[in-house]
Structures are given as C-alpha cells and as structure tokens.
Design an enzyme around this catalytic site. Structure first.
Site, PDB file in Angstrom:
ATOM      1  N   GLY A  39       0.706  -4.747   9.780  1.00  0.00           N
ATOM      2  CA  GLY A  39       0.578  -6.152   9.414  1.00  0.00           C
ATOM      3  C   GLY A  39       1.534  -7.048  10.176  1.00  0.00           C
ATOM      4  O   GLY A  39       1.280  -8.243  10.345  1.00  0.00           O
ATOM      5  N   THR A  40       2.645  -6.493  10.659  1.00  0.00           N
ATOM      6  CA  THR A  40       3.635  -7.285  11.392  1.00  0.00           C
ATOM      7  C   THR A  40       3.708  -6.882  12.860  1.00  0.00           C
ATOM      8  O   THR A  40       3.708  -7.736  13.738  1.00  0.00           O
ATOM      9  CB  THR A  40       5.038  -7.120  10.751  1.00  0.00           C
ATOM     10  OG1 THR A  40       4.938  -7.412   9.357  1.00  0.00           O
ATOM     11  CG2 THR A  40       6.047  -8.065  11.397  1.00  0.00           C
ATOM     12  N   GLY A  99      -5.719  -0.385   6.990  1.00  0.00           N
ATOM     13  CA  GLY A  99      -7.127  -0.471   6.585  1.00  0.00           C
ATOM     14  C   GLY A  99      -7.733   0.902   6.351  1.00  0.00           C
ATOM     15  O   GLY A  99      -7.150   1.912   6.719  1.00  0.00           O
ATOM     16  N   ARG A 100      -8.880   0.915   5.711  1.00  0.00           N
ATOM     17  CA  ARG A 100      -9.621   2.163   5.509  1.00  0.00           C
ATOM     18  C   ARG A 100     -10.331   2.492   6.809  1.00  0.00           C
ATOM     19  O   ARG A 100     -10.961   1.615   7.405  1.00  0.00           O
ATOM     20  CB  ARG A 100     -10.681   1.995   4.395  1.00  0.00           C
ATOM     21  CG  ARG A 100     -10.306   2.549   3.045  1.00  0.00           C
ATOM     22  CD  ARG A 100      -9.180   1.799   2.385  1.00  0.00           C
ATOM     23  NE  ARG A 100      -9.480   0.381   2.248  1.00  0.00           N
ATOM     24  CZ  ARG A 100      -8.609  -0.585   2.395  1.00  0.00           C
ATOM     25  NH1 ARG A 100      -7.351  -0.326   2.679  1.00  0.00           N
ATOM     26  NH2 ARG A 100      -8.948  -1.842   2.258  1.00  0.00           N
ATOM     27  N   ASN A 139      -6.080   5.942   9.464  1.00  0.00           N
ATOM     28  CA  ASN A 139      -5.276   4.987   8.695  1.00  0.00           C
ATOM     29  C   ASN A 139      -3.770   5.251   8.902  1.00  0.00           C
ATOM     30  O   ASN A 139      -3.357   6.385   9.107  1.00  0.00           O
ATOM     31  CB  ASN A 139      -5.694   5.164   7.223  1.00  0.00           C
ATOM     32  CG  ASN A 139      -4.690   4.613   6.256  1.00  0.00           C
ATOM     33  OD1 ASN A 139      -3.774   5.307   5.860  1.00  0.00           O
ATOM     34  ND2 ASN A 139      -4.854   3.363   5.888  1.00  0.00           N
ATOM     35  N   ASP A 140      -2.950   4.190   8.843  1.00  0.00           N
ATOM     36  CA  ASP A 140      -1.520   4.360   9.164  1.00  0.00           C
ATOM     37  C   ASP A 140      -0.763   5.248   8.180  1.00  0.00           C
ATOM     38  O   ASP A 140       0.133   5.995   8.578  1.00  0.00           O
ATOM     39  CB  ASP A 140      -0.818   3.009   9.382  1.00  0.00           C
ATOM     40  CG  ASP A 140      -1.034   2.007   8.260  1.00  0.00           C
ATOM     41  OD1 ASP A 140      -1.651   2.348   7.224  1.00  0.00           O
ATOM     42  OD2 ASP A 140      -0.575   0.853   8.426  1.00  0.00           O
ATOM     43  N   GLY A 168       3.021  -3.834   4.141  1.00  0.00           N
ATOM     44  CA  GLY A 168       2.409  -3.358   2.890  1.00  0.00           C
ATOM     45  C   GLY A 168       2.937  -1.971   2.574  1.00  0.00           C
ATOM     46  O   GLY A 168       4.005  -1.594   3.054  1.00  0.00           O
ATOM     47  N   HIS A 192      -1.899   0.678  -3.598  1.00  0.00           N
ATOM     48  CA  HIS A 192      -2.663  -0.037  -4.622  1.00  0.00           C
ATOM     49  C   HIS A 192      -2.737   0.742  -5.932  1.00  0.00           C
ATOM     50  O   HIS A 192      -3.613   0.483  -6.772  1.00  0.00           O
ATOM     51  CB  HIS A 192      -4.029  -0.448  -4.064  1.00  0.00           C
ATOM     52  CG  HIS A 192      -3.835  -1.264  -2.818  1.00  0.00           C
ATOM     53  ND1 HIS A 192      -3.373  -2.558  -2.862  1.00  0.00           N
ATOM     54  CD2 HIS A 192      -3.903  -0.920  -1.511  1.00  0.00           C
ATOM     55  CE1 HIS A 192      -3.198  -2.995  -1.624  1.00  0.00           C
ATOM     56  NE2 HIS A 192      -3.515  -2.017  -0.785  1.00  0.00           N
ATOM     57  N   CYS A 204      -4.638  -7.192  -1.826  1.00  0.00           N
ATOM     58  CA  CYS A 204      -5.965  -6.566  -1.935  1.00  0.00           C
ATOM     59  C   CYS A 204      -6.904  -7.361  -2.837  1.00  0.00           C
ATOM     60  O   CYS A 204      -8.084  -7.047  -2.927  1.00  0.00           O
ATOM     61  CB  CYS A 204      -5.828  -5.142  -2.464  1.00  0.00           C
ATOM     62  SG  CYS A 204      -5.396  -5.041  -4.221  1.00  0.00           S
TER      63      CYS A 204
HETATM   64  P1  ADP Z   1       4.027  -2.946   9.805  1.00  0.00           P
HETATM   65  O1  ADP Z   1       3.744  -1.525  10.181  1.00  0.00           O
HETATM   66  O2  ADP Z   1       3.419  -3.342   8.524  1.00  0.00           O
HETATM   67  O3  ADP Z   1       3.761  -3.907  10.908  1.00  0.00           O
HETATM   68  P2  ADP Z   1       6.875  -2.416  10.101  1.00  0.00           P
HETATM   69  O4  ADP Z   1       7.028  -0.994   9.712  1.00  0.00           O
HETATM   70  O5  ADP Z   1       6.996  -2.767  11.524  1.00  0.00           O
HETATM   71  O6  ADP Z   1       5.562  -3.030   9.468  1.00  0.00           O
HETATM   72  O7  ADP Z   1       7.934  -3.250   9.227  1.00  0.00           O
HETATM   73  C1  ADP Z   1       7.803  -4.637   9.056  1.00  0.00           C
HETATM   74  C2  ADP Z   1       8.206  -5.012   7.677  1.00  0.00           C
HETATM   75  O8  ADP Z   1       9.480  -4.434   7.353  1.00  0.00           O
HETATM   76  C3  ADP Z   1       8.375  -6.513   7.520  1.00  0.00           C
HETATM   77  O9  ADP Z   1       7.982  -6.876   6.211  1.00  0.00           O
HETATM   78  C4  ADP Z   1       9.873  -6.709   7.730  1.00  0.00           C
HETATM   79  O10 ADP Z   1      10.333  -7.879   7.085  1.00  0.00           O
HETATM   80  C5  ADP Z   1      10.439  -5.460   7.105  1.00  0.00           C
HETATM   81  N1  ADP Z   1      11.702  -5.032   7.731  1.00  0.00           N
HETATM   82  C6  ADP Z   1      11.912  -4.791   9.032  1.00  0.00           C
HETATM   83  N2  ADP Z   1      13.188  -4.415   9.249  1.00  0.00           N
HETATM   84  C7  ADP Z   1      13.792  -4.392   8.051  1.00  0.00           C
HETATM   85  C8  ADP Z   1      15.094  -4.062   7.589  1.00  0.00           C
HETATM   86  N3  ADP Z   1      16.069  -3.686   8.427  1.00  0.00           N
HETATM   87  N4  ADP Z   1      15.337  -4.152   6.262  1.00  0.00           N
HETATM   88  C9  ADP Z   1      14.378  -4.528   5.419  1.00  0.00           C
HETATM   89  N5  ADP Z   1      13.126  -4.858   5.776  1.00  0.00           N
HETATM   90  C10 ADP Z   1      12.822  -4.784   7.079  1.00  0.00           C
HETATM   91 ZN    ZN Z   2      -3.324  -4.022  -4.267  1.00  0.00          ZN
HETATM   92 MG    MG Z   3       3.281   0.314   9.637  1.00  0.00          MG
END
Ligand code: ADP
Ligand code: ZN
Ligand code: MG
Length: 344
Positions: A39-40, A99-100, A139-140, A168, A192, A204
C-alpha cells in the site's frame, strides 16, 4: 535440491587460455527478480538462490493502475540490466502483491481501498510479454510465509503462521508444509479477523478488523488525532518542516512516556493479541512469526494477551517470534521462482 550449495552455471564454455585467469568472470549466479507491491512501497530486487538480496530498488506505490504498471515495468527493465552487470542469470519474476491473488492465473482478484484500481488485474500476461520471462504471483502475506519457510524462522516448521504488518496487515498460513489458499484464494486474510463488534472503520468496508487497530495506517490515524489535539509531540519527538505524521511518531512518543500514545500502542497490541488467540484456537500452529517494522513493538504485548486470554493448552506451547528477515515478502516471491524454475 534448492538446499544445494551455491549453484553457478556457465554462460559459455570456458576457453582454455582464459579459464585459469579468473573463473568467476565467466560464472553467473542463478537469481530471481522479486517484486513486493504494498500500500505504501513498491520494491524490486534481484535475489540469489541463497536468498541474498543482490540489488534492491524502492519507490512509493503509485495510486493509479496505469502509473503503477508503468513504474513496475520500468523498475523491472532496470533490474534486468543491473542483473547483466552483476552476472546474474534471471530465472523468472516473482510478484508479491496486496489483494487476493489467483496464483494459477497470475491474477489479482480484488483489493481493499489500500490498493485502488487493483481488482481483476492480469499481472502475468503484460509483465511476461514485456520482460520475456516467466511470471509467478501471490498475495504478500502468503509470500511472507514462503520467505520465512525458505530463509527465515519458518525453516523446518510444518505448521506456522505469519502476520505481516505494513500499511495494512497480511497473513500467511502454512499447514502440513503447504500454503493454505482456500476455495477462492481468500484464505489467510488475517488482517480482517474481527476483534470487535464495532470498532474503527476498516479499509475493507467492515469495521473492528484487527487491521483497523494495529496496522501502519491505523497507528497513523491515531497519531494524526493526537497531533490535531496537540497531544502527540513530547520532548524527543520532532516533526520536520512538512513531515507527515505517521505510526512511527506514536511509537516514539509512547517510548518517551506519552501516556496517550502508550494507550494507542497497548490497544494495537491487545487487538493483535486477540487475533492471534483466534488463530491458535483455529489452526494450532507451532509458531507465529510477526513481520514488518512494527513487529518488535508488538511482540511482548501479544505474548501477554495470549497468556491472559487463550486456552491454556493452546497458549502453553506456542512460540511467538519476530522475523529476522529484512524483506520476507520479497524473499518469498523470489522463492516461488527459484522453486519452480529449478524443479526437475
Ligand atoms: P507496504 O508493504 O504496505 O507498502 P511497508 O512494509 O513498506 O508497507 O511499511 C509501510 C508502513 O509501515 C507505513 O504505514 C509506515 O508508516 C510504517 N512504517 C515504516 N517504517 C516504520 C517505523 N520505523 N516504525 C513504525 N512504522 C513504520
Ligand atoms: Zn477489514
Ligand atoms: Mg508489504
């Protein structure tokens, strides 16, 4: 035979007059391209058969389908030229995505609001035709479990569960040495699991899911609330000019004695602990492996909830661990490629 020591293969037969000079020069490392789309963050890496991350790129996940696919293809093309530089032979592409996922078809079936425009998406066809490589998708959360099984704390364990906390919460269930995908590839959506009859809205569409209490996005929501009420920052927690408030700031504030922030982290641990109790009572795994940046902040709280709320017989033997892998989902995506491409 994946456990064999370093396997290198010849690009071309060594010529007699060069072979003694530098044998490594003409050897290549069997590797996979791995993608982790969250998601990020969108990450692409070259990963060797031994699970070494030889090269890694990271970008923010674009918000639209078009931009996401464009960036993904560009990163993969860049990674293939890097692989040439590094003398890596790429056996295929493994994609871990939110995602699924139907792994037989290489399709993303449906995603929550964390990944918009990411439902009914064929990833295999466009990526394999652009990169000329075989593509596997899962899926991740499932990929994180595969990563742990092959390279991490799931090694040698037949029945274990991973929970990966990022934007998530994803999950992966290994039973009798196999991932559980379910009838429609919706198994192990552990983010979930309901831990409350009401509770905060979840991405969701439901409410009271563990993801709505314990994920990165949930901590960020609480951090913003505290910040808006001027209750987040304490001496030692700073926001740089223009910096966004995130879960990281709540964790820092809690560690520095901010009582309201402590409460947020405690609630997140309680929710995750309750979800884990449900898992113990459903599956009775030998290990639960917590992954992601937040895992070290949750593990003690989760253990405490289990002692307090799980059936004693389920709680007595369970091992709750924090992953020691830098990138479990990326490694799991790579492991699918390495497993299939070298199968005889
Ligand atoms: P995704 O796989 O969902 O893209 P990541 O595993 O890359 O996510 O992590 C991103 C999420 O983790 C974001 O919500 C971010 O704010 C949080 N995050 C990243 N680094 C830290 C940290 N050092 N401490 C707490 N939360 C963190
Ligand atoms: Zn949910
Ligand atoms: Mg991830």
């Amino acid at each position: 035979d994946l456990e064999k020591p370093i396997q290198k293969s010849f690009i071309f037969p060594p010529m007699k007059d060069t072979v003694s000079q530098d044998i490594d020069h003409i050897l290549e490392t069997q590797s996979a391209l791995a993608v982790d789309l969250g998601g990020t963050n969108l990450r692409v890496a070259i990963i060797s058969q031994q699970g070494e991350i030889l090269h890694k790129m990271s970008e923010l996940t674009p918000v639209t389908y078009e931009q996401r696919m464009d960036l993904l293809v560009r990163m993969l093309v860049e990674a293939t030229s890097k692989a040439v530089e590094l003398s890596c032979r790429i056996l295929g592409i493994g994609i871990s995505t939110g995602g699924r996922v139907n792994p037989h078809e290489g399709m993303v079936l449906h995603s929550t609001k964390i990944l918009e425009e990411w439902s009914s998406i064929d990833l295999r066809t466009p990526i394999s035709s652009k990169l000329h490589l075989p593509v596997w998708v899962d899926n991740d959360g499932n990929c994180a479990a595969l990563g742990e099984k092959k390279f991490g704390k799931g090694k040698g364990s037949e029945d274990f569960i991973t929970l990966i906390v990022g934007t998530g919460i994803g999950g992966g269930i290994v039973l009798n040495n196999e991932l559980v995908h379910g009838a429609n590839f919706c198994a192990a959506e552990l983010g979930h699991i309901s831990v409350s009859m009401d509770g905060p809205d979840c991405m969701c569409g439901s409410s009271g899911c563990v993801e709505s209490y314990s994920s990165g996005i949930a901590l960020q929501r609480e951090a913003k609330k505290l910040h808006d009420a001027d209750e987040l920052l304490v001496p030692g927690v700073h926001l740089r000019e223009g910096e966004e408030v995130t879960g990281k700031h709540v964790i820092q504030a809690a560690q520095l004695g901010n009582k309201k922030a402590e409460k947020v982290v405690e609630t997140a641990c309680e929710a995750l602990g309750l979800a884990v109790c449900s898992l113990l009572h459903t599956v009775n795994p030998s290990h639960i492996i917590l992954c992601g940046h937040l895992a070290p902040h949750y593990v003690d709280g989760v253990r405490e909830v289990i002692q307090r709320r799980a059936l004693p017989s389920a709680a007595s033997s369970i091992q709750i661990m924090v992953s020691d892998l830098e990138e479990p989902a990326l490694l799991g995506a790579a492991s699918i490629v390495l497993e299939y491409a070298t199968r005889r």
